[in-house]
Design a protein around this motif. Structure first.
Motif, mmCIF file in Angstrom:
data_model
loop_
_atom_site.group_PDB
_atom_site.id
_atom_site.type_symbol
_atom_site.label_atom_id
_atom_site.label_comp_id
_atom_site.label_asym_id
_atom_site.label_seq_id
_atom_site.Cartn_x
_atom_site.Cartn_y
_atom_site.Cartn_z
ATOM 1 N N LEU A 264 21.914 19.236 35.014
ATOM 2 C CA LEU A 264 21.879 17.820 34.722
ATOM 3 C C LEU A 264 22.394 17.627 33.304
ATOM 4 O O LEU A 264 21.886 18.237 32.375
ATOM 5 C CB LEU A 264 20.439 17.303 34.857
ATOM 6 N N ALA A 265 23.412 16.811 33.141
ATOM 7 C CA ALA A 265 23.955 16.492 31.820
ATOM 8 C C ALA A 265 23.742 15.007 31.563
ATOM 9 O O ALA A 265 24.224 14.159 32.313
ATOM 10 C CB ALA A 265 25.431 16.845 31.747
ATOM 11 N N LEU A 266 23.016 14.707 30.501
ATOM 12 C CA LEU A 266 22.695 13.329 30.144
ATOM 13 C C LEU A 266 23.310 13.016 28.786
ATOM 14 O O LEU A 266 23.289 13.852 27.888
ATOM 15 C CB LEU A 266 21.178 13.147 30.064
ATOM 16 N N VAL A 267 23.832 11.813 28.644
ATOM 17 C CA VAL A 267 24.453 11.414 27.388
ATOM 18 C C VAL A 267 23.932 10.030 27.003
ATOM 19 O O VAL A 267 24.065 9.083 27.775
ATOM 20 C CB VAL A 267 25.993 11.376 27.500
ATOM 21 N N VAL A 268 23.320 9.940 25.831
ATOM 22 C CA VAL A 268 22.880 8.671 25.261
ATOM 23 C C VAL A 268 22.218 7.807 26.334
ATOM 24 O O VAL A 268 22.731 6.760 26.714
ATOM 25 C CB VAL A 268 24.061 7.928 24.599
ATOM 26 N N THR A 269 21.084 8.250 26.818
ATOM 27 C CA THR A 269 20.403 7.527 27.878
ATOM 28 C C THR A 269 18.906 7.532 27.629
ATOM 29 O O THR A 269 18.441 8.007 26.592
ATOM 30 C CB THR A 269 20.774 8.121 29.251
ATOM 31 N N ARG B 142 32.942 20.316 25.109
ATOM 32 C CA ARG B 142 32.607 21.722 24.844
ATOM 33 C C ARG B 142 31.123 21.997 25.122
ATOM 34 O O ARG B 142 30.772 23.011 25.726
ATOM 35 C CB ARG B 142 32.948 22.102 23.406
ATOM 36 N N LEU B 143 30.246 21.081 24.729
ATOM 37 C CA LEU B 143 28.813 21.253 24.999
ATOM 38 C C LEU B 143 28.539 21.315 26.500
ATOM 39 O O LEU B 143 27.789 22.173 26.967
ATOM 40 C CB LEU B 143 28.011 20.114 24.375
ATOM 41 N N VAL B 144 29.140 20.402 27.246
ATOM 42 C CA VAL B 144 28.937 20.393 28.701
ATOM 43 C C VAL B 144 29.530 21.652 29.317
ATOM 44 O O VAL B 144 28.903 22.290 30.173
ATOM 45 C CB VAL B 144 29.517 19.113 29.340
ATOM 46 N N ASP B 145 30.713 22.040 28.885
ATOM 47 C CA ASP B 145 31.349 23.251 29.403
ATOM 48 C C ASP B 145 30.492 24.486 29.119
ATOM 49 O O ASP B 145 30.268 25.312 30.013
ATOM 50 C CB ASP B 145 32.741 23.408 28.794
ATOM 51 N N ASP B 146 30.000 24.618 27.886
ATOM 52 C CA ASP B 146 29.138 25.754 27.534
ATOM 53 C C ASP B 146 27.868 25.755 28.367
ATOM 54 O O ASP B 146 27.402 26.809 28.818
ATOM 55 C CB ASP B 146 28.783 25.727 26.043
ATOM 56 N N PHE B 147 27.305 24.587 28.596
ATOM 57 C CA PHE B 147 26.103 24.469 29.412
ATOM 58 C C PHE B 147 26.371 24.922 30.846
ATOM 59 O O PHE B 147 25.616 25.707 31.425
ATOM 60 C CB PHE B 147 25.602 23.019 29.386
ATOM 61 N N VAL B 148 27.460 24.451 31.414
ATOM 62 C CA VAL B 148 27.806 24.823 32.794
ATOM 63 C C VAL B 148 28.025 26.331 32.897
ATOM 64 O O VAL B 148 27.613 26.964 33.875
ATOM 65 C CB VAL B 148 29.033 24.023 33.281
ATOM 66 N N LYS B 149 28.645 26.912 31.895
ATOM 67 C CA LYS B 149 28.879 28.359 31.921
ATOM 68 C C LYS B 149 27.581 29.146 31.933
ATOM 69 O O LYS B 149 27.530 30.235 32.502
ATOM 70 C CB LYS B 149 29.736 28.775 30.726
ATOM 71 N N THR B 150 26.522 28.625 31.348
ATOM 72 C CA THR B 150 25.235 29.323 31.386
ATOM 73 C C THR B 150 24.620 29.282 32.782
ATOM 74 O O THR B 150 23.789 30.112 33.130
ATOM 75 C CB THR B 150 24.215 28.732 30.390
ATOM 76 N N LEU B 151 25.026 28.318 33.582
ATOM 77 C CA LEU B 151 24.491 28.167 34.934
ATOM 78 C C LEU B 151 25.221 29.031 35.949
ATOM 79 O O LEU B 151 24.637 29.473 36.920
ATOM 80 C CB LEU B 151 24.587 26.699 35.382
ATOM 81 N N ALA B 152 26.505 29.204 35.733
ATOM 82 C CA ALA B 152 27.326 29.962 36.670
ATOM 83 C C ALA B 152 28.193 30.939 35.883
ATOM 84 O O ALA B 152 29.371 30.688 35.663
ATOM 85 C CB ALA B 152 28.189 29.022 37.497
ATOM 86 N N PRO B 153 27.581 32.030 35.418
ATOM 87 C CA PRO B 153 28.389 32.984 34.632
ATOM 88 C C PRO B 153 29.556 33.501 35.457
ATOM 89 O O PRO B 153 29.492 33.556 36.679
ATOM 90 C CB PRO B 153 27.404 34.094 34.292
ATOM 91 N N ASP B 154 30.622 33.823 34.744
ATOM 92 C CA ASP B 154 31.807 34.357 35.406
ATOM 93 C C ASP B 154 31.444 35.584 36.237
ATOM 94 O O ASP B 154 30.772 36.478 35.776
ATOM 95 C CB ASP B 154 32.880 34.766 34.382
ATOM 96 N N SER B 155 31.873 35.549 37.474
ATOM 97 C CA SER B 155 31.633 36.720 38.323
ATOM 98 C C SER B 155 32.888 37.595 38.249
ATOM 99 O O SER B 155 33.992 37.100 38.061
ATOM 100 C CB SER B 155 31.361 36.281 39.752
ATOM 101 N N PRO B 156 32.697 38.901 38.376
ATOM 102 C CA PRO B 156 33.853 39.796 38.307
ATOM 103 C C PRO B 156 34.841 39.524 39.439
ATOM 104 O O PRO B 156 34.455 39.162 40.543
ATOM 105 C CB PRO B 156 33.259 41.189 38.421
#
Length: 150
Positions: free
Chosen positions: A1-6, A134-148
């Protein structure tokens, strides 16, 4: 969940207080000067591209629509059940519409939320798009780490 100014419950604000005292449609029927819109929504900061887009869009919104939105905000009540999801919240440090403590209701609703304060106004996505992306992208990457690769 990504929330912005809410918010998750009505924020304490002068505008909401005024809407309890005066007819909202009457308040909103007067045209909002472009410089006021820029100051309130953009903190007076320049944006890329069309500088007058905000004013043109605001003129398209009928006072009755804004009135209904404000009524919904006033009547909003914090949900009793929390949401168990990974979440980020991007908060604008120079927000003229939403007070910093608006995060309190969000934290009550989404206890795991990570808060990131970004220098900027209410429309922080418009004034700091790269940082927010960049913040949203970094957050998403923590949820679905790159698979080999196979």
């Amino acid at each position: 969940l990504a929330l912005v100014v809410t918010f998750a419950e009505p924020p304490e604000s002068i505008l909401l207080s005024l809407t309890k005292l005066l007819p909202v449609t009457w308040i909103l029927s007067a045209p909002i000067p472009c410089w006021v819109a820029h100051k309130v929504m953009l903190g007076g900061r320049p944006v890329r591209g069309d500088q007058d887009a905000l004013c043109r869009v605001m003129k398209l919104v009928q006072p009755s629509v804004l009135s209904a939105r404000l009524r919904e905000v006033r009547e909003l009540r914090l949900a009793k059940k929390s949401i168990d999801l990974p979440a980020i919240y991007i908060r604008a440090e120079d927000d003229n519409l939403l007070p910093p403590d608006a995060i309190d209701g969000v934290r009550a609703l989404v206890p795991a939320v990570q808060v990131f304060d970004i220098e900027g106004p209410h429309l922080v996505l418009d004034t700091s798009p790269e940082i927010c992306a960049r913040l949203v992208d970094d957050f998403v990457k923590t949820l679905a780490p790159d698979s080999p690769a196979p």
